[in-house]
Design an enzyme around this catalytic site. Structure first.
Site, mmCIF file in Angstrom:
data_model
loop_
_atom_site.group_PDB
_atom_site.id
_atom_site.type_symbol
_atom_site.label_atom_id
_atom_site.label_comp_id
_atom_site.label_asym_id
_atom_site.label_seq_id
_atom_site.Cartn_x
_atom_site.Cartn_y
_atom_site.Cartn_z
ATOM 1 N N LYS A 292 52.727 -1.772 23.231
ATOM 2 C CA LYS A 292 52.450 -3.002 22.305
ATOM 3 C C LYS A 292 50.861 -2.606 22.008
ATOM 4 O O LYS A 292 50.601 -3.201 20.749
ATOM 5 C CB LYS A 292 52.342 -4.175 23.347
ATOM 6 C CG LYS A 292 51.252 -4.137 24.476
ATOM 7 C CD LYS A 292 51.559 -5.477 25.337
ATOM 8 C CE LYS A 292 50.691 -5.406 26.614
ATOM 9 N NZ LYS A 292 49.109 -5.241 26.197
ATOM 10 N N THR A 293 50.088 -2.197 22.653
ATOM 11 C CA THR A 293 48.587 -1.928 22.160
ATOM 12 C C THR A 293 48.752 -1.004 21.037
ATOM 13 O O THR A 293 48.025 -1.211 19.792
ATOM 14 C CB THR A 293 47.687 -1.078 23.183
ATOM 15 O OG1 THR A 293 47.792 -1.907 24.465
ATOM 16 C CG2 THR A 293 46.223 -0.965 22.840
ATOM 17 N N ASP B 144 46.957 -10.665 21.887
ATOM 18 C CA ASP B 144 47.665 -9.872 22.802
ATOM 19 C C ASP B 144 48.122 -10.816 24.166
ATOM 20 O O ASP B 144 47.376 -11.670 24.345
ATOM 21 C CB ASP B 144 46.612 -8.866 23.193
ATOM 22 C CG ASP B 144 47.360 -7.509 23.933
ATOM 23 O OD1 ASP B 144 48.781 -7.756 23.955
ATOM 24 O OD2 ASP B 144 46.752 -6.790 24.516
ATOM 25 N N GLU B 145 49.108 -10.258 24.928
ATOM 26 C CA GLU B 145 49.241 -11.059 26.197
ATOM 27 C C GLU B 145 49.373 -12.489 25.993
ATOM 28 O O GLU B 145 48.877 -13.170 26.691
ATOM 29 C CB GLU B 145 48.245 -10.693 27.058
ATOM 30 C CG GLU B 145 47.993 -9.096 27.446
ATOM 31 C CD GLU B 145 49.228 -8.606 28.314
ATOM 32 O OE1 GLU B 145 50.141 -9.091 28.373
ATOM 33 O OE2 GLU B 145 48.968 -7.385 28.582
ATOM 34 N N GLN C 84 56.193 -11.231 32.039
ATOM 35 C CA GLN C 84 55.080 -10.691 32.834
ATOM 36 C C GLN C 84 54.250 -11.712 32.901
ATOM 37 O O GLN C 84 53.013 -11.664 32.878
ATOM 38 C CB GLN C 84 54.639 -9.448 31.966
ATOM 39 C CG GLN C 84 55.469 -8.321 31.917
ATOM 40 C CD GLN C 84 54.687 -7.031 31.654
ATOM 41 O OE1 GLN C 84 54.100 -6.444 32.224
ATOM 42 N NE2 GLN C 84 55.299 -6.483 30.336
ATOM 43 N N ARG D 281 55.031 -0.770 37.496
ATOM 44 C CA ARG D 281 53.951 0.109 37.166
ATOM 45 C C ARG D 281 54.084 1.391 37.343
ATOM 46 O O ARG D 281 53.187 2.194 37.138
ATOM 47 C CB ARG D 281 52.745 -0.519 38.302
ATOM 48 C CG ARG D 281 52.178 -1.966 38.188
ATOM 49 C CD ARG D 281 52.001 -2.398 36.566
ATOM 50 N NE ARG D 281 52.914 -2.797 35.972
ATOM 51 C CZ ARG D 281 52.849 -2.951 34.474
ATOM 52 N NH1 ARG D 281 51.815 -2.678 33.972
ATOM 53 N NH2 ARG D 281 53.949 -3.725 34.089
#
Length: 721
Positions: A36-37, A221-222, A252, A603
């Site tokens: 995503k970044t 973002d997020e 998330q 993770r």
């Protein structure tokens, strides 16, 4: 820079996201490890280089300082030029920039100060004491939480109807006093940054129109982590002509406890219509088995927007599931496995131990120390939160602005200079009566004090004034170096017998270096000192710095979000611990616990190990637990189940009603399972179990009236009957 350079290496959905036409709002539903970044930064590069959008016409919002810094660095590499004027940062950082630029319109002093959590706590505590509000009935932390919770919802004291709720009524009283105090003293806490910046635009239509027209593209973002006021802040900047590009993942969303609203991501489809949803499902982090198990787990949550992660990297190893006898057994297994990885050449920092509660770390720390494995607790005290750094910054704050009463209270008698609490109280009373700052009050009453107190106070006033005068022509790092020496901080910490390693003086030297590296151009709305002080204050609200690379990482699952490790140990997979006891009976809370488990599992890049203990000593008591329901929510085909051979009491762990079973006697020195003992406080009981050796040996006893307890053998003074 041509288009092929921008989309080179992106998959189809990533490319589609990056090259969306202007005029199209978008929700990029980005799964864990889906890049995503990269999509965000390449989207900005596309707008700037292919659509000729000026960098100042883009607003990019992140949730952590780390993400903000990473985005800046990636963009500068992509665009091959600095982007200092671009509005990219955290919600708090951007709100702060807005308020500094328009302090007058926001009814703020140009020199307003930012309160961190500790400063806020001290003010709330003092206001409660001054107004005789009983801390035993109304804990300061709970009242502080109440205030911040209201602000996260954009609620002011006048909007609250306490009704017949006595706690809310008293908390509202403190909230009103606190807000009055902050307004009178030019103070802003973290939550206030967002509320005040939202109100600034809401109450100034011309200013709102200016920023709506300026920011042609708003990227967030997020998005699943936004709270009420953050959502409103973004929504008010949208005028239907500019574009929003939101990246998030409803699977998330794990911060409901601090105000995040998972429903915000679903409201996008109506509040920002028309909007196109693109799913990023290809995962570049984890193996197939980890992703398949994670997908199966999260599928048990209802009302999801829906996606399924996949990878072309292969299935990888099965997920290890370790059934431990106790938390000590669990720690032994985890640490010994990590030790094997390290012996095979794996760097220690590639191993992470994750847990639901901080209280679980003790057993792992003990074993890591025992086996001489280096480790660090991630999410510990940040640099700018350290006492010695806050001391130095308070001197800098007071030199810059003598109206800063919060800074004065912290350092007026530190290092010790003979100014006692009675003197400080007189200063505070005078300031309250005359509506003035503490520094002005100190100057006014100094001559009225007894000789010794007067001399001490005058000495402090002269010290600050002398430091102000001397530092006028110094650059920022020279100012910091000067104040650290002149204030006596260096001498104090050098002579501090507790700080045997000299870490505090080393941190003060690091502060000088940080001042030297500060880039004032990024905060051009403020003078250099104010900008640096604000940077330090905002940093204390963000994420931790990356820990040293030579250590095994220990952290809560919440702290692990956004990180990745080749080897992950997700521990404490037991009912009432994970999911927590408070969550398991509330469907929306249980869903969030499941999302948290999903985050923990994803993770892991290479090898995931899950573990649970049949018996755990936690929060001062021994608990017999059932495996977490989450372990049954994905197929066993993805698991490699590992069970140890237990000792004398193995069969007792397998019984549902352990205390009503006949116990087979087993001996360990004077201790014997099934033996009757007498305790001075708890009375008669029966030994159920024992573990450990020497001073750390523990014994479990079921007492007739006091219930079952674990006791340290060397302190219990049990009498054998």
């Amino acid at each position: 820079m041509n288009l092929s350079e921008i989309i080179d290496g992106l998959n189809d959905n990533q490319s589609q996201s990056v090259i969306l036409e202007e005029g199209q709002n978008a929700l990029i539903l980005a799964g864990a490890g889906s890049g995503k970044t990269r999509v965000l930064t390449h989207r900005i590069a596309y707008l700037v280089t292919q659509k000729n959008v000026h960098i100042d016409a883009i607003l990019a919002v992140t949730f952590t300082n780390k993400a903000s810094k990473e985005m800046r660095e990636r963009l500068e590499m992509l665009l091959r030029r600095p982007i200092r004027t671009m509005w990219v940062g955290t919600f708090h950082g951007l709100a702060h920039r807005l308020l500094r630029t328009h302090a007058a319109e926001a009814n703020l002093s140009p020199q307003f100060q930012i309160l961190d959590q500790q400063d806020q706590y001290r003010i709330v505590k003092r206001l409660m004491k001054e107004n005789e509000i009983d801390e035993s009935k109304f804990p300061v932390r709970k009242v502080q939480w109440f205030i911040n919770q209201q602000k996260d919802e954009g609620i002011r004291p006048g909007d609250i109807d306490a009704g017949h709720n006595y706690f809310v009524k008293k908390s509202l009283e403190v909230f009103t006093l606190y807000e009055k105090h902050c307004n009178a003293n030019g103070l802003i806490d973290f939550a206030e940054l967002l509320v005040r910046s939202y109100e600034l635009l809401k109450n100034n239509p011309a200013l709102l129109t200016h920023y709506q027209e300026r920011f042609q593209h708003i990227l967030v973002d997020e998005f699943q982590d936004t709270n009420t006021v953050q959502y409103r802040w973004i929504k008010q900047l949208f005028n239907g002509k500019n574009n929003v590009f939101c990246v998030g993942d409803d699977d998330q969303s794990i911060y409901g406890w601090r105000g995040a609203k998972i429903e915000n991501i679903t409201k996008l489809e109506t509040d920002f219509a028309p909007i196109q949803t693109i799913r990023l499902e290809q995962n570049y982090r984890s193996t197939g088995n980890i992703l398949n198990a994670s997908n199966a787990l999260i599928a048990h949550n209802k009302n999801r927007m829906g996606k399924s992660l996949w990878t072309d990297a292969g299935d990888g190893e099965l997920i290890n599931l370790y059934e431990a006898r106790t938390e000590i057994d669990e720690a032994d297994y985890v640490v010994s496995t990590i030790q094997k990885h390290i012996n095979d050449g794996t760097p220690a920092n590639q191993c992470a131990i994750l847990y639901r509660s901080n209280a679980q770390s003790r057993a792992f720390e003990e074993r890591l120390i025992k086996y001489n494995v280096p480790y660090i607790i991630y999410g510990g005290l940040r640099f700018f939160e350290r006492a010695e750094i806050k001391d130095a910054l308070c001197y800098l704050r007071l030199m810059e602005n003598t109206e800063d009463s919060v800074a004065l209270e912290r350092i007026i008698n530190f290092p010790t200079r003979g100014i006692g609490n009675a003197t400080v109280e007189k200063i505070r009373e005078f300031a309250n009566m005359n509506q003035t700052s503490l520094f002005q009050a100190a100057t006014s009453i100094a001559s009225t004090l007894p000789t010794r107190a007067a001399n001490a106070l005058v000495g402090f006033i002269h010290l600050i004034e002398e430091m102000q005068d001397h530092a006028k022509n110094l650059d920022l790092s020279e100012k910091v170096a000067y104040l650290i020496k002149q204030s006596g901080l260096v001498t104090h910490y050098t002579n501090d017998k507790i700080d045997k390693t000299g870490s505090k003086t080393a941190n003060l030297e690091e502060l000088i270096a940080a001042a030297g590296q500060y880039n004032h151009e990024e905060d051009s709305e403020m003078n250099e000192v104010t900008g640096f002080i604000s940077l330090a204050s905002l940093d204390s609200s963000g994420d931790s710095s990356a820990p040293p690379t030579q250590n095994v990482q220990l952290m809560t699952i919440h702290s692990a979000k956004g990180l990745e490790f080749p080897y992950v140990f997700l521990t404490g997979m037991e009912e009432d611990l994970f999911p927590s006891r408070q969550s398991k009976d509330e469907p929306h809370l249980l869903d969030e616990e499941r999302r948290l488990c999903y985050v923990g599992m994803t993770r892991s890049m290479k090898k995931l190990t899950l573990s649970f203990a049949i018996k755990r000593f936690l929060h001062g008591q021994s608990i017999y637990a059932y495996p977490s329901r989450f372990l049954s929510e994905f197929p066993r085909e993805y698991l490699n189940e590992i069970k140890q051979k237990y000792g004398a009491t193995q069969e007792n762990y397998k019984k549902d009603d352990i205390f009503n079973q006949d116990i087979k006697p087993q001996a360990n020195g004077d201790l014997s399972i099934g033996k009757t003992v007498k305790h001075g406080k708890f009375g008669f009981g029966t030994i159920l179990n024992f573990e450990g050796e020497g001073d750390s040996a523990r014994v479990q006893v079921k007492f007739k009236t006091a219930g079952t307890k674990w006791l340290i053998s060397s302190y219990a003074n049990l009498e054998f009957v």
